[in-house]
Scaffold this active site. Sequence first.
Site, PDB file in Angstrom:
ATOM      1  N   GLY A  12     158.286  -1.733 -17.626  1.00  0.00           N
ATOM      2  CA  GLY A  12     158.212  -2.582 -16.450  1.00  0.00           C
ATOM      3  C   GLY A  12     159.095  -2.137 -15.301  1.00  0.00           C
ATOM      4  N   MET A  90     148.516  -2.238 -19.101  1.00  0.00           N
ATOM      5  CA  MET A  90     147.547  -1.255 -19.573  1.00  0.00           C
ATOM      6  C   MET A  90     146.354  -1.915 -20.253  1.00  0.00           C
ATOM      7  SD  MET A  90     149.038   1.290 -18.357  1.00  0.00           S
ATOM      8  CE  MET A  90     148.014   2.621 -18.976  1.00  0.00           C
ATOM      9  N   ASN A 107     147.610  -4.263  -7.815  1.00  0.00           N
ATOM     10  CA  ASN A 107     147.894  -3.240  -8.822  1.00  0.00           C
ATOM     11  C   ASN A 107     148.460  -2.022  -8.111  1.00  0.00           C
ATOM     12  OD1 ASN A 107     147.794  -1.979 -11.464  1.00  0.00           O
ATOM     13  ND2 ASN A 107     146.074  -0.778 -10.704  1.00  0.00           N
ATOM     14  N   HIS A 109     148.444   2.146  -8.612  1.00  0.00           N
ATOM     15  CA  HIS A 109     147.775   3.210  -9.361  1.00  0.00           C
ATOM     16  C   HIS A 109     148.374   4.554  -8.943  1.00  0.00           C
ATOM     17  CE1 HIS A 109     144.593   5.169 -11.613  1.00  0.00           C
ATOM     18  NE2 HIS A 109     144.413   5.973 -10.593  1.00  0.00           N
ATOM     19  N   LEU A 144     137.038  -0.592 -11.558  1.00  0.00           N
ATOM     20  CA  LEU A 144     138.360  -0.083 -11.912  1.00  0.00           C
ATOM     21  C   LEU A 144     138.927   0.813 -10.825  1.00  0.00           C
ATOM     22  CD1 LEU A 144     140.544   0.155 -14.167  1.00  0.00           C
ATOM     23  CD2 LEU A 144     139.309   2.194 -14.951  1.00  0.00           C
ATOM     24  N   GLU A 174     156.814   4.882  -5.947  1.00  0.00           N
ATOM     25  CA  GLU A 174     156.164   3.637  -6.365  1.00  0.00           C
ATOM     26  C   GLU A 174     157.116   2.461  -6.230  1.00  0.00           C
ATOM     27  OE1 GLU A 174     154.217   3.712 -10.183  1.00  0.00           O
ATOM     28  OE2 GLU A 174     153.687   5.830  -9.965  1.00  0.00           O
TER      29      GLU A 174
END
Length: 209
Positions: A12, A90, A107, A109, A144, A174
């Site tokens: 996390g 996941m 989300n 990615h 997706l 990120e």
Amino acid sequence: MKNIVILISGRGSNMEAVVRALDAEGWPARIAAVISNKPEAGGLTFAQARGIPTAVVPSKSFATRAEFDAKLQETIDVFEPDLVVLAGFMRILTAPFVEHYAGRMLNIHPSLLPLFPGLHTHQQALDAGCVEHGATVHFVTAELDHGPAVLQARIPVLPGDTEATLATRLLVEEHKIYPRAVRLFVEDRLVVENGAVRIVEPGFDAISI
């Protein structure tokens, strides 16, 4: 004050980045819960140490994705979320679950979407001979890794880079863009128009047409 529920499957680190940024910057929001599909997820310990409510919905306990998603949705909704944040969660989510949180689920990615949806994105970038790689924060849709992009971060692909080195360098970026994107949502500065995200400047009304 907006309620944020964060879903994790492992350590996390992006969840940690969001939590730390919220605390440091004083957003008008709170982390209502951190939920994992794996009881051994390391991120649960971090959340508990911060006094954040946690829950586990073990995906291995359900025969189908639909059954798991139904229980997960029930668990999330106890916390009345304004936003659901996927931070290394996941699982491929079913269309009814995604629709339930349409416009309020983000989300991150690890690729410059629409390039390289799915898994092993760093190796895909290397195999394709890309000169740059990156990450994308996007709204979640039933397809997706294809929802409207909010923010992207870019890094160069260096000589000698491996899947591991790319992943490590990209994770730093990120941790910058995901909290930024969540804050934009909290501040009502994200508007989706014609399948694309518009970021509203401070002081203007976020009116979608």
